[in-house]
Scaffold this active site. Structure first.
Site, mmCIF file in Angstrom:
data_model
loop_
_atom_site.group_PDB
_atom_site.id
_atom_site.type_symbol
_atom_site.label_atom_id
_atom_site.label_comp_id
_atom_site.label_asym_id
_atom_site.label_seq_id
_atom_site.Cartn_x
_atom_site.Cartn_y
_atom_site.Cartn_z
ATOM 1 N N ARG A 237 -1.041 9.292 -5.162
ATOM 2 C CA ARG A 237 -1.473 10.517 -5.810
ATOM 3 C C ARG A 237 -0.284 11.460 -6.007
ATOM 4 O O ARG A 237 0.608 11.525 -5.149
ATOM 5 C CB ARG A 237 -2.519 11.249 -4.950
ATOM 6 C CG ARG A 237 -3.892 10.606 -4.920
ATOM 7 C CD ARG A 237 -4.594 10.677 -6.290
ATOM 8 N NE ARG A 237 -5.933 10.103 -6.248
ATOM 9 C CZ ARG A 237 -6.246 8.857 -6.623
ATOM 10 N NH1 ARG A 237 -5.323 8.039 -7.079
ATOM 11 N NH2 ARG A 237 -7.499 8.431 -6.567
ATOM 12 N N HIS A 285 -0.993 6.299 -14.787
ATOM 13 C CA HIS A 285 -2.054 6.023 -13.795
ATOM 14 C C HIS A 285 -2.782 4.715 -14.127
ATOM 15 O O HIS A 285 -3.995 4.685 -14.338
ATOM 16 C CB HIS A 285 -3.052 7.182 -13.709
ATOM 17 C CG HIS A 285 -3.858 7.174 -12.438
ATOM 18 N ND1 HIS A 285 -4.233 8.321 -11.772
ATOM 19 C CD2 HIS A 285 -4.346 6.153 -11.690
ATOM 20 C CE1 HIS A 285 -4.924 7.997 -10.691
ATOM 21 N NE2 HIS A 285 -5.015 6.673 -10.629
HETATM 22 P P1 NDP Z 1 -7.460 2.774 2.517
HETATM 23 O O1 NDP Z 1 -8.366 3.836 3.016
HETATM 24 O O2 NDP Z 1 -7.935 1.363 2.568
HETATM 25 O O3 NDP Z 1 -6.076 2.820 3.348
HETATM 26 C C1 NDP Z 1 -5.447 4.035 3.622
HETATM 27 C C2 NDP Z 1 -4.221 3.763 4.495
HETATM 28 O O4 NDP Z 1 -3.474 4.985 4.622
HETATM 29 C C3 NDP Z 1 -4.582 3.308 5.920
HETATM 30 O O5 NDP Z 1 -3.660 2.347 6.351
HETATM 31 C C4 NDP Z 1 -4.415 4.597 6.732
HETATM 32 O O6 NDP Z 1 -4.039 4.412 8.088
HETATM 33 C C5 NDP Z 1 -3.249 5.240 6.007
HETATM 34 N N1 NDP Z 1 -3.217 6.687 6.270
HETATM 35 C C6 NDP Z 1 -4.199 7.603 6.038
HETATM 36 N N2 NDP Z 1 -3.804 8.823 6.445
HETATM 37 C C7 NDP Z 1 -2.559 8.670 6.957
HETATM 38 C C8 NDP Z 1 -1.631 9.554 7.567
HETATM 39 N N3 NDP Z 1 -1.917 10.852 7.741
HETATM 40 N N4 NDP Z 1 -0.464 9.063 8.005
HETATM 41 C C9 NDP Z 1 -0.163 7.731 7.875
HETATM 42 N N5 NDP Z 1 -1.008 6.839 7.307
HETATM 43 C C10 NDP Z 1 -2.198 7.304 6.861
HETATM 44 O O7 NDP Z 1 -7.044 3.182 1.035
HETATM 45 P P2 NDP Z 1 -6.667 2.192 -0.170
HETATM 46 O O8 NDP Z 1 -5.571 1.319 0.304
HETATM 47 O O9 NDP Z 1 -7.877 1.573 -0.730
HETATM 48 O O10 NDP Z 1 -6.134 3.240 -1.265
HETATM 49 C C11 NDP Z 1 -5.033 4.076 -0.990
HETATM 50 C C12 NDP Z 1 -4.838 5.062 -2.134
HETATM 51 O O11 NDP Z 1 -4.310 4.394 -3.274
HETATM 52 C C13 NDP Z 1 -6.108 5.711 -2.666
HETATM 53 O O12 NDP Z 1 -6.532 6.765 -1.838
HETATM 54 C C14 NDP Z 1 -5.659 6.202 -4.033
HETATM 55 O O13 NDP Z 1 -5.122 7.487 -3.921
HETATM 56 C C15 NDP Z 1 -4.541 5.230 -4.420
HETATM 57 N N6 NDP Z 1 -4.926 4.386 -5.548
HETATM 58 C C16 NDP Z 1 -4.200 4.479 -6.710
HETATM 59 C C17 NDP Z 1 -4.487 3.696 -7.785
HETATM 60 C C18 NDP Z 1 -3.660 3.737 -9.016
HETATM 61 O O14 NDP Z 1 -4.041 3.121 -10.015
HETATM 62 N N7 NDP Z 1 -2.527 4.396 -9.015
HETATM 63 C C19 NDP Z 1 -5.615 2.745 -7.735
HETATM 64 C C20 NDP Z 1 -6.299 2.707 -6.478
HETATM 65 C C21 NDP Z 1 -5.954 3.508 -5.432
HETATM 66 P P3 NDP Z 1 -5.071 3.734 9.131
HETATM 67 O O15 NDP Z 1 -5.045 2.266 8.801
HETATM 68 O O16 NDP Z 1 -4.445 4.036 10.450
HETATM 69 O O17 NDP Z 1 -6.398 4.376 8.900
HETATM 70 C C1 OXD Z 2 -8.332 4.999 -7.608
HETATM 71 C C2 OXD Z 2 -7.430 5.250 -8.710
HETATM 72 O O1 OXD Z 2 -8.397 5.803 -6.691
HETATM 73 O O2 OXD Z 2 -7.608 4.649 -9.783
HETATM 74 O O3 OXD Z 2 -9.027 3.976 -7.662
HETATM 75 O O4 OXD Z 2 -6.489 6.028 -8.573
#
Ligand code: NDP
Ligand code: OXD
Length: 322
Positions: A237, A285
């Site tokens: 993001r 994006h």
């Molecule tokens: P998940 O919820 O599966 O994973 C999130 C990860 O981030 C976990 O490993 C979590 O740690 C870690 N995390 C959360 N907070 C912190 C913190 N404060 N410090 C360190 N690590 C942290 O999310 P996804 O993998 O499914 O998606 C991640 C992001 O990708 C989405 O929120 C979205 O913003 C972005 N995205 C972008 C897309 C694009 O097209 N550009 C498409 C899809 C997603 P823990 O394992 O310890 O909980």
């Molecule tokens: C998502 C994205 O969060 O597209 O899936 O960014």
């Protein structure tokens, strides 16, 4: 009882396209679409029990506008765009292995392009220059490059695995130790291990969710801990990044370059300095767009679950923000 589909400013099928697919998959369910076409009228809301949303207008999901609401589904894996929900209304997100693979291939493609100097050859081509000397001067082998992945969830885990599979040396950073890192990756956890993690990340990939803890994380102090000339891939993001600090690190040469797929404001405003920056690659994006083919079944399933009073799948911890 009705279902509301709201989608604003996203890629993919749009509100009308998704609503048509939900109607076809669940005949008899009243599905209303609300997109962002100029002048598009707001549909009736009083009897909406389930909402499927991408960037809903602020306040839409409050009790005052949707008094019957019982469940919300994000069109994305991320949920930061959803906004405040009434207490007790559950929120689900997309968890789709095909989407995680799409994300991983985007990350790997850009990491490889960076170490194989694809952009430099492209620039040389535009100038009609034969730049064979770059192979020895700038290119690096995958096995010599450390890639650091922030977030080891659905997206980050898949990206780390694919980076590892093509030969990068991979480190991961997460909030907790609840999920181990993918095989062959070195794990770092929590703020106390962040600096060490950054210090060994030649390529840094951001796949964190946007939460109060991660907002503005990528600032001048953070960037100063990366190895000189590091490459930053932001596919999470725009709100994770302090844009002025990123530009400062790029301008000073502290950071070698950045691939940015996400921004504070999308579409990226025409006047934003990222557009014309020689060290920035802008993507609109598109790293992993939610697919009507691979995500429809879970969206329909969660819609049915809310309508039938059963718990949805892929629930978000609303307090943690992801
Ligand atoms: P998940 O919820 O599966 O994973 C999130 C990860 O981030 C976990 O490993 C979590 O740690 C870690 N995390 C959360 N907070 C912190 C913190 N404060 N410090 C360190 N690590 C942290 O999310 P996804 O993998 O499914 O998606 C991640 C992001 O990708 C989405 O929120 C979205 O913003 C972005 N995205 C972008 C897309 C694009 O097209 N550009 C498409 C899809 C997603 P823990 O394992 O310890 O909980
Ligand atoms: C998502 C994205 O969060 O597209 O899936 O960014």
């Amino acid at each position: 009882m009705a279902v509301l589909v709201v989608s604003r400013g996203g890629g993919g099928a749009g509100a009308a396209g998704w609503a048509a697919r939900l109607r076809a998959a669940a005949p008899g369910v009243e599905v209303r679409a609300w997109g962002d076409a100029p002048g598009e009228a707001r549909p009736p809301l009083e009897d909406v029990v389930h909402a499927v949303v991408w960037r809903p207008p602020p306040g839409l999901l409050a009790r005052e506008s949707l008094p019957a609401l019982r469940g919300v589904q994000s069109f994305g894996a991320g949920v930061d765009h959803v906004g405040a929900l009434p207490a007790g209304v559950p929120l689900a997100r997309i968890v789709d292995p095909a989407m995680s693979q799409r994300m991983a291939s985007f990350v790997v493609c850009n990491a490889l392009n960076h170490i194989r100097c694809t952009e430099d050859y492209r620039s040389a081509q535009r100038e009609g220059r034969w730049a064979g000397h770059l192979a020895a001067e700038r290119e690096r082998d995958v096995g010599d490059v450390f890639a650091g992945v922030m977030g080891t969830g659905e997206m980050g885990g898949a990206a780390a695995e694919m980076l590892r599979a093509v030969g990068f040396r991979v480190r991961t950073w997460s909030r907790t130790r609840r999920r181990g890192p993918p095989a062959g990756c070195e794990a770092f956890v929590g703020r106390e291990e962040l600096r060490e993690f950054l210090g060994g990340s030649d390529i840094l990939v951001n796949l964190l969710p946007l939460t109060p803890e991660t907002s503005g994380l990528v600032n001048a102090d953070f960037l100063a801990h990366l190895p000189p000339g590091a490459f930053f891939i932001n596919v999470a993001r725009g709100g994770h990044v302090v844009d002025e600090d990123l530009l400062g690190a790029l301008d000073s040469g502290r950071l070698g370059g950045a691939l940015l797929d996400v921004f504070h404001e999308e579409p990226l405003p025409e006047v934003h300095p990222f557009w014309g920056h020689e060290r920035v690659l802008v993507a609109p994006h598109v790293a992993a767009v939610t697919s009507t083919e691979t995500a429809l079944a879970q969206i329909v399933d969660n819609m049915r679950r809310t309508l039938e009073g059963r718990p949805m799948l892929n629930l978000v911890d609303v307090a943690a923000g992801y």
